[in-house]
Design a protein around this motif. Structure first.
Motif, mmCIF file in Angstrom:
data_model
loop_
_atom_site.group_PDB
_atom_site.id
_atom_site.type_symbol
_atom_site.label_atom_id
_atom_site.label_comp_id
_atom_site.label_asym_id
_atom_site.label_seq_id
_atom_site.Cartn_x
_atom_site.Cartn_y
_atom_site.Cartn_z
ATOM 1 N N GLN A 1 30.514 12.419 -11.749
ATOM 2 C CA GLN A 1 31.275 12.114 -12.739
ATOM 3 C C GLN A 1 31.967 10.772 -12.297
ATOM 4 O O GLN A 1 31.984 9.742 -13.335
ATOM 5 C CB GLN A 1 32.261 13.011 -12.934
ATOM 6 C CG GLN A 1 31.784 14.512 -13.314
ATOM 7 C CD GLN A 1 32.973 15.035 -13.651
ATOM 8 O OE1 GLN A 1 34.009 14.775 -14.320
ATOM 9 N NE2 GLN A 1 32.861 16.522 -13.673
ATOM 10 N N ALA A 2 32.099 10.195 -11.293
ATOM 11 C CA ALA A 2 32.760 8.933 -10.773
ATOM 12 C C ALA A 2 31.767 7.790 -10.513
ATOM 13 O O ALA A 2 31.924 6.722 -10.587
ATOM 14 C CB ALA A 2 33.811 9.263 -9.534
ATOM 15 N N ARG B 1 25.366 21.392 -6.832
ATOM 16 C CA ARG B 1 26.049 20.724 -8.028
ATOM 17 C C ARG B 1 27.560 20.843 -7.611
ATOM 18 O O ARG B 1 28.257 20.166 -7.957
ATOM 19 C CB ARG B 1 25.721 21.040 -9.446
ATOM 20 C CG ARG B 1 26.264 19.992 -10.399
ATOM 21 C CD ARG B 1 25.461 20.558 -11.830
ATOM 22 N NE ARG B 1 24.231 20.040 -11.965
ATOM 23 C CZ ARG B 1 23.567 18.898 -12.363
ATOM 24 N NH1 ARG B 1 24.842 17.937 -12.396
ATOM 25 N NH2 ARG B 1 22.464 18.678 -12.507
ATOM 26 N N ASP C 1 29.795 17.476 -7.875
ATOM 27 C CA ASP C 1 30.354 17.228 -9.301
ATOM 28 C C ASP C 1 31.138 16.018 -9.412
ATOM 29 O O ASP C 1 30.917 15.150 -10.477
ATOM 30 C CB ASP C 1 30.971 18.458 -9.942
ATOM 31 C CG ASP C 1 31.029 18.272 -11.463
ATOM 32 O OD1 ASP C 1 29.984 18.152 -12.078
ATOM 33 O OD2 ASP C 1 32.288 18.502 -11.791
ATOM 34 N N GLU C 2 32.114 15.905 -8.754
ATOM 35 C CA GLU C 2 33.229 14.779 -8.784
ATOM 36 C C GLU C 2 32.721 13.475 -8.685
ATOM 37 O O GLU C 2 32.842 12.462 -9.280
ATOM 38 C CB GLU C 2 34.396 15.234 -7.803
ATOM 39 C CG GLU C 2 35.094 16.329 -8.105
ATOM 40 C CD GLU C 2 36.537 16.173 -7.315
ATOM 41 O OE1 GLU C 2 36.609 15.458 -6.218
ATOM 42 O OE2 GLU C 2 36.861 17.403 -7.223
#
Length: 300
Positions: A258-259, A250, A254-255
């Motif tokens: 989220q995107a 993760r 993670d980015e």
């Protein structure tokens, strides 16, 4: 106490000859003339009272005594290199050297470096990033003060300490058929469906590859459609492009989650957790500088 009858340099030359198989090749390896290598080897054999090689034509082949000495010579040289590393520079332990496996090195270590610079602004920190086997080799050869790896290991001569926990998640591109199926049906992906998917994985020797394989093999069994890529970053980008699915840290994705360029797949697989470990040589206690470095919270 009686003086030693051999020198570190003789042990270094012996190890080189054992590795290279001839005094000529060893001479290039240790930057000496062939006659100097032969003389040092003869002096060592005289000091120990044993012949260490069988001379077969132009080749030198370790005999039983030489084989028994080889591993002990390697230990002696590694300890000597550790002393040299610790006491190199203006004062002992002024230079912190860390080895980290890929995900940790790319996504956690930079945060630690930023925080460490605030509390130790004058201390130089070097970070070597590689796969798990690279990190273990650096630790075993005393090239670093400590390493951090993405899973357990059974390498002789090292000690492990739990450091931080990590979560591995199954992901795909938003436009991947499995992501579209999940989005339109709201159903978990079953094991037969996952077994048929194209999986992107790291190379052998990677901590992530070992963790994923251990976690998935008992549930998915044999997966025939595997594509091997040499870095987690390459896998992430390939998954975004729709080339397959993968199981990644993760931390790494993670980015992208989220995107929305990556989607976490809901599956019948259990949660996959792993531990990051600090690894040190058993003959070398981790110094205070490294202890402070790894005690930082990785915030930000």
């Amino acid at each position: 106490m009686a003086a030693l009858r051999f020198t570190l340099r003789q042990m270094e030359i012996f190890s080189s000859v054992a590795r290279c198989g001839s005094t000529a090749s060893a001479a290039e390896d240790v930057s000496l003339s062939q006659s100097a290598v032969s003389a040092a080897l003869n002096d060592l054999e005289s000091a120990l009272g044993h012949q260490l090689f069988d001379r077969i034509g132009k080749k030198l082949v370790l005999n039983a005594v030489g084989k028994a000495l080889r591993s002990r010579a390697a230990d002696i040289l590694n300890l000597a290199r550790g002393i040299e590393t610790d006491f190199h520079g203006t004062h002992p332990t002024s230079h912190l050297k860390i080895a980290a496996s890929t995900t940790i090195g790319n996504y956690l270590i930079p945060k630690l470096l930023t925080q460490y610079a605030d509390i130790e602004p004058s201390r130089q920190v070097d970070v070597h990033i590689g796969n798990t086997s690279d990190v273990l080799r650096a630790v075993c050869e005393f090239k670093v003060d400590a390493g951090v790896i993405e899973g357990p290991c059974n390498t002789p001569g090292v000690s492990l300490r739990n450091w931080k926990n990590d979560e591995l998640v199954v992901v795909a591109s938003r436009q991947h058929p499995l992501a579209i199926f999940q989005r339109t049906t709201g159903q978990e992906l079953d094991l037969p469906t996952l077994r048929k998917a194209t999986w992107l994985v790291r190379e052998e020797g990677s901590g992530t590859r070992d963790a994923v394989q251990d976690a998935l093999s008992s549930h998915l069994g044999r997966v025939d459609n595997l594509r091997v890529l040499g870095s987690s970053e390459a896998i992430k980008r390939s998954v975004i492009l729709g080339l397959g699915v993968s199981c990644l840290s993760r931390l790494l994705i993670d980015e992208q989650l989220q995107a929305g360029s990556l989607v976490e797949l809901a599956t019948e697989l259990p949660a996959i957790q792993r531990s990051f470990h600090i690894v040190t040589h058993r003959e070398r206690k981790m110094n205070e500088a490294a202890e402070r470095f790894f005690a930082l919270p990785c915030q930000g």
